[in-house]
Scaffold this active site. Structure first.
Site, mmCIF file in Angstrom:
data_model
loop_
_atom_site.group_PDB
_atom_site.id
_atom_site.type_symbol
_atom_site.label_atom_id
_atom_site.label_comp_id
_atom_site.label_asym_id
_atom_site.label_seq_id
_atom_site.Cartn_x
_atom_site.Cartn_y
_atom_site.Cartn_z
ATOM 1 N N SER A 159 44.147 33.834 41.067
ATOM 2 C CA SER A 159 44.127 34.428 42.398
ATOM 3 C C SER A 159 43.228 35.646 42.398
ATOM 4 O O SER A 159 43.089 36.328 41.380
ATOM 5 C CB SER A 159 45.539 34.871 42.781
ATOM 6 O OG SER A 159 45.924 35.921 41.905
ATOM 7 N N LYS A 160 42.644 35.897 43.547
ATOM 8 C CA LYS A 160 41.680 36.991 43.575
ATOM 9 C C LYS A 160 42.355 38.356 43.522
ATOM 10 O O LYS A 160 41.699 39.364 43.383
ATOM 11 C CB LYS A 160 40.717 36.861 44.758
ATOM 12 C CG LYS A 160 41.302 36.925 46.119
ATOM 13 C CD LYS A 160 40.173 36.823 47.142
ATOM 14 C CE LYS A 160 40.781 36.752 48.529
ATOM 15 N NZ LYS A 160 39.897 36.313 49.558
ATOM 16 N N ARG A 161 43.654 38.366 43.607
ATOM 17 C CA ARG A 161 44.371 39.629 43.426
ATOM 18 C C ARG A 161 44.312 40.064 41.956
ATOM 19 O O ARG A 161 44.355 41.236 41.639
ATOM 20 C CB ARG A 161 45.829 39.438 43.856
ATOM 21 C CG ARG A 161 46.380 40.555 44.711
ATOM 22 C CD ARG A 161 47.703 40.156 45.319
ATOM 23 N NE ARG A 161 48.765 40.016 44.313
ATOM 24 C CZ ARG A 161 49.431 41.032 43.779
ATOM 25 N NH1 ARG A 161 49.176 42.270 44.148
ATOM 26 N NH2 ARG A 161 50.382 40.827 42.892
ATOM 27 N N ARG A 180 39.608 47.856 44.135
ATOM 28 C CA ARG A 180 40.819 47.399 43.461
ATOM 29 C C ARG A 180 41.030 48.173 42.157
ATOM 30 O O ARG A 180 42.149 48.512 41.795
ATOM 31 C CB ARG A 180 40.721 45.898 43.188
ATOM 32 C CG ARG A 180 42.017 45.342 42.691
ATOM 33 C CD ARG A 180 42.149 43.877 42.921
ATOM 34 N NE ARG A 180 42.163 43.528 44.318
ATOM 35 C CZ ARG A 180 41.499 42.511 44.834
ATOM 36 N NH1 ARG A 180 40.755 41.762 44.063
ATOM 37 N NH2 ARG A 180 41.575 42.252 46.110
#
Ligand code: GLU
Length: 501
Positions: A257-259, A473
């Site tokens: 997941s891009k998280r 992030r």
């Protein structure tokens, strides 16, 4: 029991069918590589089809990025929207009459029906099903009512058997059974006249003579519906092979997941990864040499890959491993002049430098200031001091909220342009009641590593969304991060403040 891939005498034709609804995903490259290898091994064809039937989310920009990134990786196709072929068009939005004709055929044969249920009725039905803990799907209200109110809005649903079991065969998993009772009367045509994925996918796979469907595991639950459609149309279904999903390199090997990891091929390109290293890395998800050497070319992969031997445990997308491999390509495969050329093509060409010049000019006292001032344009992540990440008068947790909301707002932009970026920061400043000057400071730090730099909005536009996202992030993590629970709460708050923006 596992099956075999080789279909009867027919020719091997395989495809990838990405939906152009965002960044080009590494998962698309992974599927493309395995399909391409399988096609080449069998002297077959590899097709690229664009599945853009979701009108609201599909864009031409996304499609172009998918084509560009697959081509950059060297995963080229024999038929597709840009190269045409015997089954053109290869873009689903250009094939609407074909789908309509097939939906009409289902209706005429009694395999599908028009459903006039309103949104309100469906919501009430769902609530009731929830309360009574019943099957959450459609209650088939319209299934046996003969109606043709052509001026009312309707969708078309396919009939799913009420009883019994569906049996499908997956090459890697053997037979899989599913009770029909757990499957909904799937919508095959929406009220806007566009087909849904299921109908368009099956019709195209058949008309494009796809022999083997090699795709991500997330589609496995759709196969019973697809098989039913093949049966209704009287067609022979292809061989199915669902690839295990790529996983994050975390403790519970969660779905990529891009998280947790950048998932856009664009990011890897901008961050200085080499296409041959990425292809090699993707190949390792399906084949490694017995003698342990992990570096191999696309040609070697094609020669050796055996899809039937794929392990079902999800392959881990370990970015450190990719970096290690990338470093080997840089060291071992390029001499000085070749590396210089590589660097120029990456970010040291006149094109990119020319765009930085006007941003840097007002800040240059001497030409030698260029180096430190612009270093962040040529970096992946930048060194940030947590102490510099300050939002005046606020706690670090407040800054985390602001940065995360900014990421969501940026991700929702149709175009990551200077004007749009400025709009996002102005709207954040207004809605969260923070002076723009105070708000921009931590963004400078997160993106450039320094408190003041080249003009923020223009610099961000040039960096692009992928690098911007990674650095914001990184700042969030440095400030303590966001747990899944906090992210959920924040999402709610975000929607309350920004609605559908
Ligand atoms: N459009 C689907 C996707 O985006 C294709 C799935 C399939 O290969 O059938 O993944």
């Amino acid at each position: 029991m596992r099956g075999v891939m080789t279909a009867s005498a027919s020719k091997v034709r395989v495809r990838v069918a990405p939906s152009p609804t965002g960044d080009p995903h590494v998962g698309t490259a992974y599927q493309a590589l395995f399909n391409l290898a399988f096609a080449r091994q069998h002297d077959g064809q590899f097709i690229l089809r664009i599945e853009d039937t979701d009108q609201a989310r599909s864009t031409r920009e996304s499609e172009q990025m998918i084509l560009d990134s697959l081509r950059w990786l060297g995963l080229t196709w024999d038929e597709g929207p840009d190269v045409s072929g015997p089954h053109a068009p290869y873009r689903q939005s250009e094939r609407l009459p074909i789908y309509k004709e097939h939906v009409d055929r289902l209706l005429a044969d009694g395999h599908a029906y028009r459903c006039y249920c309103t949104k309100e009725r469906l919501e009430a039905m769902r609530a009731e099903h929830r309360d009574q803990k019943l099957f959450p799907g459609y209650d088939r209200h319209c299934r046996d009512i003969a109606r043709d109110d052509s001026d009312e809005r309707f969708v078309v649903r396919m009939k799913i058997p009420i009883e019994g079991q569906s049996v499908m065969h997956d090459v890697l998993r053997g037979d899989i059974r599913k009770d029909w009772a757990s499957i909904d009367d799937q919508i095959v045509m929406k009220s806007d006249g566009f087909p849904t994925y299921h109908l368009a996918n099956v019709v195209d796979d058949h008309l494009m003579e796809i022999s083997h469907v090699i795709r991500g595991e997330e589609w496995i639950n759709s196969v019973p519906k697809h098989l039913k459609l093949y049966e209704y149309f009287g067609w022979e279904p292809p061989v199915f092979c669902h690839l295990p999903l790529l996983r994050n390199n975390d403790a519970n090997k969660s779905k990529l997941s891009k998280r947790k990891n950048p998932t856009s091929i664009n990011y890897y390109r901008r961050a200085g990864f080499l296409p041959e290293a990425i292809v090699n890395f993707m190949g390792m998800m399906g084949w490694t040499r017995a003698e342990g050497e992990e570096k191999f070319s696309l040609a070697e992969f094609i020669e050796n890959f055996d899809i039937e031997k794929l392990s079902l445990s999800g392959p881990v997308f370990d970015v450190d491993k990719l970096r290690w491999l990338n470093a080997r390509y840089i060291r071992e495969d390029y001499d000085g002049p070749a590396l210089l050329k590589l660097l120029q093509d990456w970010a040291l060409g006149a094109d990119y430098l020319g765009k930085i010049v006007p941003l840097a000019q007002p800040r240059l006292e001497t030409l030698a200031d260029w180096g430190f001032l612009t270093a962040f344009f040529f970096a992946d992540r930048v060194p940030i001091q947590a102490d510099d990440l300050i939002l005046k008068g606020k706690e670090p947790a407040d800054l985390v909220r602001v940065l995360q909301m900014a990421i969501w707002l940026f991700e929702a932009l149709p175009n990551f342009s200077e004007g749009a970026i400025e709009g996002v920061l102005r709207s954040l400043s207004e809605k969260l009641d923070i002076k723009l000057r105070d708000l921009t400071r931590p963004f400078y730090v997160a993106l450039t590593g320094s408190k003041a730099s080249t003009p923020l909005f223009g610099s961000m536009a040039l960096l692009g969304l992928d690098l911007t996202r990674v650095r914001l992030r990184q700042a969030v993590e440095l400030l303590g991060g966001l747990s899944a629970k906090k992210t959920k709460a924040l999402e709610k708050e975000y929607r309350a403040i920004f609605g559908e923006e």
